[in-house]
Structures are given as C-alpha cells and as structure tokens.
Design an enzyme around this catalytic site. Sequence first.
Site, PDB file in Angstrom:
ATOM      1  N   LYS A   1       0.891  -1.029  -0.034  1.00  0.00           N
ATOM      2  CA  LYS A   1      -0.083  -0.103   0.137  1.00  0.00           C
ATOM      3  C   LYS A   1       1.000   1.197   0.064  1.00  0.00           C
ATOM      4  O   LYS A   1       1.970   1.173   0.080  1.00  0.00           O
ATOM      5  CB  LYS A   1      -0.919   0.069   1.191  1.00  0.00           C
ATOM      6  CG  LYS A   1      -2.031  -1.138   1.319  1.00  0.00           C
ATOM      7  CD  LYS A   1      -2.884  -0.994   2.523  1.00  0.00           C
ATOM      8  CE  LYS A   1      -4.022  -2.255   2.227  1.00  0.00           C
ATOM      9  NZ  LYS A   1      -4.734  -2.208   3.613  1.00  0.00           N
TER      10      LYS A   1
ATOM     11  N   TYR B 215     -12.201  -2.413  -3.352  1.00  0.00           N
ATOM     12  CA  TYR B 215     -12.768  -2.410  -2.205  1.00  0.00           C
ATOM     13  C   TYR B 215     -14.420  -2.537  -2.198  1.00  0.00           C
ATOM     14  O   TYR B 215     -14.836  -1.992  -1.214  1.00  0.00           O
ATOM     15  CB  TYR B 215     -12.094  -1.465  -1.278  1.00  0.00           C
ATOM     16  CG  TYR B 215     -10.894  -1.671  -0.779  1.00  0.00           C
ATOM     17  CD1 TYR B 215     -10.501  -2.979   0.376  1.00  0.00           C
ATOM     18  CD2 TYR B 215      -9.824  -0.481  -0.925  1.00  0.00           C
ATOM     19  CE1 TYR B 215      -9.076  -3.091   0.607  1.00  0.00           C
ATOM     20  CE2 TYR B 215      -8.418  -1.027  -0.267  1.00  0.00           C
ATOM     21  CZ  TYR B 215      -8.170  -2.141   0.440  1.00  0.00           C
ATOM     22  OH  TYR B 215      -6.934  -2.154   0.929  1.00  0.00           O
TER      23      TYR B 215
ATOM     24  N   ASN C 242      -1.707   0.109   7.014  1.00  0.00           N
ATOM     25  CA  ASN C 242      -1.289  -1.417   7.460  1.00  0.00           C
ATOM     26  C   ASN C 242      -0.264  -2.073   6.559  1.00  0.00           C
ATOM     27  O   ASN C 242      -0.258  -3.359   6.362  1.00  0.00           O
ATOM     28  CB  ASN C 242      -2.395  -2.367   8.043  1.00  0.00           C
ATOM     29  CG  ASN C 242      -3.555  -2.632   6.972  1.00  0.00           C
ATOM     30  OD1 ASN C 242      -3.264  -2.136   5.874  1.00  0.00           O
ATOM     31  ND2 ASN C 242      -4.494  -3.046   7.302  1.00  0.00           N
TER      32      ASN C 242
ATOM     33  N   HIS D 158      -1.862  -5.312   1.627  1.00  0.00           N
ATOM     34  CA  HIS D 158      -3.157  -6.111   0.949  1.00  0.00           C
ATOM     35  C   HIS D 158      -2.912  -7.417   0.725  1.00  0.00           C
ATOM     36  O   HIS D 158      -1.820  -7.749  -0.008  1.00  0.00           O
ATOM     37  CB  HIS D 158      -3.934  -5.410   0.112  1.00  0.00           C
ATOM     38  CG  HIS D 158      -5.091  -6.072  -0.401  1.00  0.00           C
ATOM     39  ND1 HIS D 158      -6.337  -5.933   0.148  1.00  0.00           N
ATOM     40  CD2 HIS D 158      -5.353  -7.053  -1.523  1.00  0.00           C
ATOM     41  CE1 HIS D 158      -7.215  -7.009  -0.572  1.00  0.00           C
ATOM     42  NE2 HIS D 158      -6.361  -7.551  -1.449  1.00  0.00           N
TER      43      HIS D 158
ATOM     44  N   GLU E   7      -9.476 -10.074  -7.650  1.00  0.00           N
ATOM     45  CA  GLU E   7      -8.580  -9.172  -7.665  1.00  0.00           C
ATOM     46  C   GLU E   7      -7.430  -9.295  -8.514  1.00  0.00           C
ATOM     47  O   GLU E   7      -6.974  -8.229  -9.150  1.00  0.00           O
ATOM     48  CB  GLU E   7      -7.900  -9.006  -6.167  1.00  0.00           C
ATOM     49  CG  GLU E   7      -9.098  -8.676  -5.141  1.00  0.00           C
ATOM     50  CD  GLU E   7      -8.647  -8.901  -3.579  1.00  0.00           C
ATOM     51  OE1 GLU E   7      -7.605  -9.451  -3.425  1.00  0.00           O
ATOM     52  OE2 GLU E   7      -9.820  -8.866  -2.721  1.00  0.00           O
TER      53      GLU E   7
HETATM   54  P1  DAT Z   1      -7.575  -6.956   5.368  1.00  0.00           P
HETATM   55  O1  DAT Z   1      -6.895  -5.871   4.735  1.00  0.00           O
HETATM   56  O2  DAT Z   1      -6.950  -7.484   6.383  1.00  0.00           O
HETATM   57  O3  DAT Z   1      -8.336  -7.847   4.412  1.00  0.00           O
HETATM   58  P2  DAT Z   1     -10.399  -5.782   5.524  1.00  0.00           P
HETATM   59  O4  DAT Z   1     -10.457  -6.524   4.046  1.00  0.00           O
HETATM   60  O5  DAT Z   1     -11.540  -6.202   6.767  1.00  0.00           O
HETATM   61  O6  DAT Z   1      -8.841  -6.249   6.378  1.00  0.00           O
HETATM   62  O7  DAT Z   1     -10.307  -4.254   5.327  1.00  0.00           O
HETATM   63  C1  DAT Z   1      -9.661  -3.678   4.342  1.00  0.00           C
HETATM   64  C2  DAT Z   1      -8.768  -2.508   4.933  1.00  0.00           C
HETATM   65  O8  DAT Z   1      -9.680  -1.504   5.181  1.00  0.00           O
HETATM   66  C3  DAT Z   1      -7.902  -2.992   6.127  1.00  0.00           C
HETATM   67  O9  DAT Z   1      -6.624  -3.398   5.546  1.00  0.00           O
HETATM   68  C4  DAT Z   1      -7.656  -1.626   6.660  1.00  0.00           C
HETATM   69  C5  DAT Z   1      -8.894  -1.014   6.556  1.00  0.00           C
HETATM   70  N1  DAT Z   1      -9.943  -1.213   7.741  1.00  0.00           N
HETATM   71  C6  DAT Z   1     -10.579  -2.523   8.220  1.00  0.00           C
HETATM   72  N2  DAT Z   1     -11.269  -2.333   9.134  1.00  0.00           N
HETATM   73  C7  DAT Z   1     -11.043  -1.130   9.489  1.00  0.00           C
HETATM   74  C8  DAT Z   1     -11.631  -0.302  10.649  1.00  0.00           C
HETATM   75  N3  DAT Z   1     -12.219  -0.773  11.708  1.00  0.00           N
HETATM   76  N4  DAT Z   1     -10.979   0.856  10.874  1.00  0.00           N
HETATM   77  C9  DAT Z   1     -10.320   1.777   9.930  1.00  0.00           C
HETATM   78  N5  DAT Z   1      -9.999   0.813   9.004  1.00  0.00           N
HETATM   79  C10 DAT Z   1     -10.175  -0.273   8.620  1.00  0.00           C
HETATM   80 MG    MG Z   2      -9.511  -7.730   3.169  1.00  0.00          MG
END
Ligand code: DAT
Ligand code: MG
Length: 134
Positions: free
Chosen positions: A11, A51, A114, A117, A128
């Site tokens: 990212k 997303y 973070n 991805h 994806e």
């Molecule tokens: P991952 O990236 O572990 O698959 P995800 O698909 O649930 O996680 O979410 C996509 C991204 O969105 C994640 O990398 C960071 C952001 N995100 C997820 N949950 C969040 C939250 N509660 N608050 C802020 N950002 C969040």
């Molecule tokens: Mg995810």
Amino acid sequence: MPEENTFIMVKPDGVERGLVGDVISRFERKGLELRQIRHLNIDEDLARTHYAEHVEKGFFPELLEFITSGPVVAMEWAGESAVSVARTIMGATDPKQAAPGTIRGDLGLAVTQNIVHGSDSTESAERELKIFFG
Ligand code: DAT
Ligand code: MG
C-alpha cells in the site's frame, strides 16, 4: 496441498517508507513465487472496484483517501496454499493486534496504514488478480 495464486499489494505507506523490498523478501523466503508485479496509482474508480465489499463501511472514506494517496506495488504470488500462507505472513488487519514476526506486527501501528493487502480467499484472489492484471 493445492497450488494457488494470490493477489498481494504494498500500500502507499509501504511504498513511501521503502518497505517494498522487505515485503517481497518475506514472501520469497517463505517459498512463494513472484509471478507478476506492477507499480501503479489507484484512482477512485479502481479503489471502489477493489474494495467493493467495504464501500458502505464507515471507514471507507479514510481508506479511499489513503489508498489513492500514492503509488502502490501490485503482485501475483503463487505456491502451496498461497492465499492463507500470505495472510499469515501479513498478520492481523490491525497492526496493534498483529503478532510479532508478521509484516503488520513488525512494521505497522495504524489500522488504515497497514502496509499490505492480501486476498482473503481463492475467490477474492481470482477477482483481484483480474482487476489488476487482466
Ligand atoms: P484486510 O486488509 O486484513 O483484509 P479488511 O478487508 O477487513 O482487512 O479491510 C480492508 C482494509 O480496510 C484494511 O486493510 C484496513 C481498513 N480497515 C478495516 N477495518 C477497519 C476499521 N475498523 N477502521 C479503519 N480501517 C479499517
Ligand atoms: Mg480484506
């Protein structure tokens, strides 16, 4: 065990901080194989497609702002159980909860920034990979 392909992306924070090599190195040392790689900027349309499952979430505006804020490095990695193995190497979504030894656990602090991805299933990986590599 099944040979799988997964979509991994460094990212904007990871690219900005010079962590691309570290991320790639962790997957290589694990034994996964790099199949495709491209450096690009994500625009709003691409972010909404990638997303799609998160566009209605409260955090989406912040996620959109972040993911379009600078270049990313998109990759295809292959290997035995590559999808779940890559998720283990990445660590939990929130770096504050991610275990030491994982990318997010070692290198991150904020949930939005973070670093990486990774596809969460073989179905997501297929979707994806098609978005980013056609
Ligand atoms: P991952 O990236 O572990 O698959 P995800 O698909 O649930 O996680 O979410 C996509 C991204 O969105 C994640 O990398 C960071 C952001 N995100 C997820 N949950 C969040 C939250 N509660 N608050 C802020 N950002 C969040
Ligand atoms: Mg995810």
